[in-house]
Design an enzyme around this catalytic site. Structure first.
Site, PDB file in Angstrom:
ATOM      1  N   ARG A 267       5.558  31.167  18.046  1.00 57.24           N
ATOM      2  CA  ARG A 267       4.576  30.206  17.544  1.00 57.24           C
ATOM      3  C   ARG A 267       4.355  29.173  18.639  1.00 57.24           C
ATOM      4  NH1 ARG A 267       7.181  26.420  13.794  1.00 57.24           N
ATOM      5  NH2 ARG A 267       6.861  25.001  15.535  1.00 57.24           N
ATOM      6  N   HIS A 271       4.193  23.873  13.634  1.00 60.97           N
ATOM      7  CA  HIS A 271       4.248  24.603  12.360  1.00 60.97           C
ATOM      8  C   HIS A 271       2.925  24.425  11.605  1.00 60.97           C
ATOM      9  CE1 HIS A 271       5.651  26.205   8.582  1.00 60.97           C
ATOM     10  NE2 HIS A 271       5.370  25.065   7.987  1.00 60.97           N
ATOM     11  N   TYR A 280      11.880  19.160  18.497  1.00 55.18           N
ATOM     12  CA  TYR A 280      12.988  20.106  18.291  1.00 55.18           C
ATOM     13  C   TYR A 280      13.009  21.304  19.238  1.00 55.18           C
ATOM     14  CZ  TYR A 280       9.344  22.302  15.389  1.00 55.18           C
ATOM     15  OH  TYR A 280       8.178  22.838  14.938  1.00 55.18           O
TER      16      TYR A 280
HETATM   17  C1  LIG Z   1      10.134  29.072  -1.510  1.00 53.95           C
HETATM   18  C2  LIG Z   1       9.827  28.059  -0.456  1.00 53.95           C
HETATM   19  N1  LIG Z   1      10.811  27.380   0.137  1.00 53.95           N
HETATM   20  C3  LIG Z   1      10.524  26.468   1.096  1.00 53.95           C
HETATM   21  C4  LIG Z   1       9.226  26.210   1.455  1.00 53.95           C
HETATM   22  C5  LIG Z   1       8.917  25.206   2.543  1.00 53.95           C
HETATM   23  N2  LIG Z   1       8.469  25.910   3.766  1.00 53.95           N
HETATM   24  C6  LIG Z   1       7.172  25.968   4.110  1.00 53.95           C
HETATM   25  S1  LIG Z   1       6.926  26.826   5.526  1.00 53.95           S
HETATM   26  C7  LIG Z   1       8.581  27.132   5.711  1.00 53.95           C
HETATM   27  C8  LIG Z   1       9.095  27.911   6.883  1.00 53.95           C
HETATM   28  C9  LIG Z   1       8.755  29.381   6.851  1.00 53.95           C
HETATM   29  O1  LIG Z   1       9.116  29.975   8.064  1.00 53.95           O
HETATM   30  P1  LIG Z   1       8.756  31.462   8.406  1.00 53.95           P
HETATM   31  O2  LIG Z   1       9.047  32.332   7.236  1.00 53.95           O
HETATM   32  O3  LIG Z   1       9.425  31.796   9.679  1.00 53.95           O
HETATM   33  O4  LIG Z   1       7.170  31.459   8.570  1.00 53.95           O
HETATM   34  P2  LIG Z   1       6.266  30.711   9.676  1.00 53.95           P
HETATM   35  O5  LIG Z   1       5.904  29.372   9.094  1.00 53.95           O
HETATM   36  O6  LIG Z   1       7.062  30.590  10.929  1.00 53.95           O
HETATM   37  O7  LIG Z   1       5.050  31.548   9.843  1.00 53.95           O
HETATM   38  C10 LIG Z   1       9.289  26.539   4.671  1.00 53.95           C
HETATM   39  C11 LIG Z   1      10.750  26.586   4.540  1.00 53.95           C
HETATM   40  C12 LIG Z   1       8.206  26.932   0.789  1.00 53.95           C
HETATM   41  N3  LIG Z   1       6.917  26.769   1.089  1.00 53.95           N
HETATM   42  N4  LIG Z   1       8.523  27.860  -0.157  1.00 53.95           N
END
Ligand SMILES: Cc1ncc(C[n+]2csc(CCOP(=O)(O)OP(=O)(O)O)c2C)c(N)n1
Ligand SMILES: [Mg+2]
Length: 355
Positions: A267, A271, A280
């Site tokens: 990425r 985010h 970070y």
């Molecule tokens: C069930 C749940 N837990 C926590 C969150 C908060 N949250 C939003 S994005 C994220 C990180 C997800 O990371 P990844 O699966 O690697 O996807 P990326 O954003 O890197 O595409 C989190 C923990 C959420 N949206 N849903």
């Protein structure tokens, strides 16, 4: 206090396996006995089209990012750096195959023709669904991490029961692999031998958490515990990723059940527009990945093939400009909503707190 490592050989016992690459960072084509059969009919013109897709998706993403900074959209999770993985995931399937993605999955609706005026309502807080899933064969995006893997698995199970040869792909992140939903989806897909594709884009981070915090071994290996064949590919290599998706789709259509793909990518941006990754991660890391840019390596390859790169870039830029100007026009035309409307469809009667 002395800490005792109770699993000293945990990492060595598993062969992490470097991701499979077909097109190197320097634009050299490498042989892959596994993936080459799925790239047979892709000639130079086909690679030019994939390049154009990636350039268009990147430009679209950048424009949406800018629109958010300009106060026109509420939020944007950029896909910058993940263009190869995302374009490959869409182009490796038939239009009738379903894709169930997360908030970051912009290539699927874009390349499958979502109406921008409808889609952008979701990012301007007007509605929670951006397109008719049955028209695009793309499920509405999910913010609940990993939820879409269950939707894809259910769809794949249904396709199998109905005797259709459609496959269903779930697109999710590295962080999502730690969620219960994803693990439940893997169990169901495996035991029902559902034609599901688990397409994990390992972009290095779950917000600020590096993937190493979630897994001490390649994510692809998690699928093996569910008896699901798994492939770890270079997610910045459009050819390797496209071939892996086709391989997985072939398996699903032929009754061989689910496949897991870990597309190792990065990425390159934050985010979302509310995040600051400089807090970070080190600049050196991002610079390393900039050199592995998915578009750059295709351009290096095309140049090597003697293709007139300037005209390829020009055509791609023209297509991208048409998309970004429509995006801007549609977004600006949407009037902002009153923030209180976010509670409109939440409860039948307002609760005391909302009142
Ligand atoms: C069930 C749940 N837990 C926590 C969150 C908060 N949250 C939003 S994005 C994220 C990180 C997800 O990371 P990844 O699966 O690697 O996807 P990326 O954003 O890197 O595409 C989190 C923990 C959420 N949206 N849903
Ligand atoms: Mg991630």
């Amino acid at each position: 206090m002395q800490t005792i490592d109770v699993q000293p050989h945990a990492t060595e016992a598993r062969d992490p396996g470097a991701p499979i690459t077909v097109l190197t960072t320097h634009g050299h084509r490498q042989e892959s006995s596994l993936l080459d059969p799925f790239l047979d009919e892709i000639d130079t013109e086909g690679i030019v089209e994939l390049h154009s897709d990636m350039v268009t998706v990147r430009a679209f993403d950048r424009e949406a990012f800018a629109l958010t900074r300009q106060g026109e959209l509420a939020l944007w999770p950029p896909l910058l750096g993940q263009e190869a993985a995302q374009v490959a995931s869409v182009r490796g399937l038939r239009h009738t195959d379903w894709i169930f993605g997360s908030y970051r999955e912009h290539a699927a609706p874009l390349l499958r023709g979502a109406e921008l005026s409808q889609w952008m309502k979701t990012w301007k807080t007007h509605s929670s669904a951006g397109w008719n899933p049955h028209e695009l064969h793309v499920g509405n995006w999910q913010i609940i991490i990993g939820a879409q893997t269950l939707h894809a698995t259910g769809f794949a199970m249904a396709a199998k029961m109905q005797g259709r040869d459609d496959v269903a792909m779930a697109c999710f992140g590295d962080g999502a692999t730690s969620e219960g939903d994803v693990n439940e989806a893997l169990v169901f897909a495996s035991t029902f031998s559902a034609p599901a594709i688990f397409f994990c884009q390992n972009n290095g981070y779950a917000i600020s958490e590096p993937v190493e915090v979630q897994a001490k071994y390649p994510l692809a290996q998690r699928a093996l515990g569910f008896d699901i064949p798994s492939y770890r590919v270079d997610g910045n290599d459009i050819l390797a990723t496209l071939a892996a998706v086709r391989l997985a789709a072939e398996r699903g259509r032929n009754g061989l059940g689910p496949t897991f793909i870990e597309a190792v990518t990065y990425r390159m941006g934050p985010h979302t527009t509310t995040d600051d990754p400089t807090r970070y991660r080190a600049a050196a890391e991002s610079e390393l990945w900039a050199e592995r840019d998915p578009i750059l390596r295709v351009e290096r390859y095309l140049e090597r093939q003697g293709v007139d790169l300037a005209s390829v870039q020009q055509r791609a830029a023209e297509r991208a400009a048409t998309v970004t100007s429509s995006l801007r026009r549609e977004v600006v035309a949407l009037t902002p909503t009153d923030p209180i409307e976010m509670f409109d469809h939440l409860y039948t009667r307002p609760t005391a707190r909302i009142a």
